[in-house]
Design a protein around this motif. Structure first.
Motif, PDB file in Angstrom:
ATOM      1  N   ARG A  93     -99.931 -80.244 -52.911  1.00  0.00           N
ATOM      2  CA  ARG A  93    -100.743 -79.994 -51.716  1.00  0.00           C
ATOM      3  C   ARG A  93     -99.862 -79.723 -50.503  1.00  0.00           C
ATOM      4  O   ARG A  93    -100.173 -78.858 -49.686  1.00  0.00           O
ATOM      5  N   VAL A  94     -98.752 -80.457 -50.390  1.00  0.00           N
ATOM      6  CA  VAL A  94     -97.822 -80.237 -49.281  1.00  0.00           C
ATOM      7  C   VAL A  94     -97.226 -78.839 -49.378  1.00  0.00           C
ATOM      8  O   VAL A  94     -97.152 -78.108 -48.388  1.00  0.00           O
ATOM      9  N   LYS A  95     -96.813 -78.455 -50.589  1.00  0.00           N
ATOM     10  CA  LYS A  95     -96.217 -77.125 -50.789  1.00  0.00           C
ATOM     11  C   LYS A  95     -97.202 -76.020 -50.402  1.00  0.00           C
ATOM     12  O   LYS A  95     -96.836 -75.080 -49.685  1.00  0.00           O
ATOM     13  N   ASP A  96     -98.439 -76.134 -50.863  1.00  0.00           N
ATOM     14  CA  ASP A  96     -99.452 -75.129 -50.519  1.00  0.00           C
ATOM     15  C   ASP A  96     -99.719 -75.099 -49.012  1.00  0.00           C
ATOM     16  O   ASP A  96     -99.852 -74.034 -48.412  1.00  0.00           O
ATOM     17  N   GLY A  97     -99.787 -76.276 -48.401  1.00  0.00           N
ATOM     18  CA  GLY A  97    -100.020 -76.342 -46.956  1.00  0.00           C
ATOM     19  C   GLY A  97     -98.884 -75.717 -46.163  1.00  0.00           C
ATOM     20  O   GLY A  97     -99.112 -74.982 -45.208  1.00  0.00           O
TER      21      GLY A  97
END
Length: 152
Positions: A93-97
């Motif tokens: 989720r952090v990577k996508d954000g």
């Protein structure tokens, strides 16, 4: 008698490269590459302290409390489960954000794109219909890369 060579006509996309790049990204012709690790570092315009530090702190504090209040094995189990949760659930989720915020940031203005391009944080990739692949990195001129997709 003048020996000056007349200037070549400007490219039809001159000054509009970022908008054209946005169109190429939208239709899937070109893909934007972003150096996630560098963009997800303090000092980056898209870094969010809370999404990086709070989950890790929560895992560590829970592990320490489990060790102090119950037993070492409970603390170790909490740490193991917390690490799995961090790697499997939080990091994607952090990577996508970071990718989404970075893309929005660099495509918002020419200055932002130029600065991040010069730092080597961006790349452009296209797989052409004939199977050839074209890549542009910080060493290349991204405007010339985008203009090269002009047909006609």
């Amino acid at each position: 008698m003048s020996t000056e060579i007349p200037d070549a006509l400007p490219h039809p996309w001159a000054g509009q490269e970022r908008e054209r790049l946005r169109d190429l990204l939208d239709d899937g012709t070109v893909k934007l590459g972003i150096h996630i690790r560098k963009m997800n570092s303090p000092g980056s315009p898209v870094y969010r302290y809370a999404e990086n530090v709070v989950p890790a702190a929560l895992i560590l504090v829970s592990s320490f409390l489990g060790t102090a209040l119950v037993h070492f094995y409970l603390g170790a189990a909490i740490l193991a489960v917390g690490c799995w949760w961090w790697i499997a659930k939080v990091m994607p989720r952090v990577k996508d954000g970071v990718f989404n915020r970075s893309a929005a940031y660099v495509l918002s203005s020419d200055l932002n794109f130029d600065v991040m391009w010069a730092r080597g944080l961006l790349s452009l990739y296209a797989k052409l219909p004939d199977g050839r692949e074209r890549v542009a990195t910080g060493r290349d001129d991204w405007r010339a890369y985008v203009r090269s997709f002009h047909e006609g």
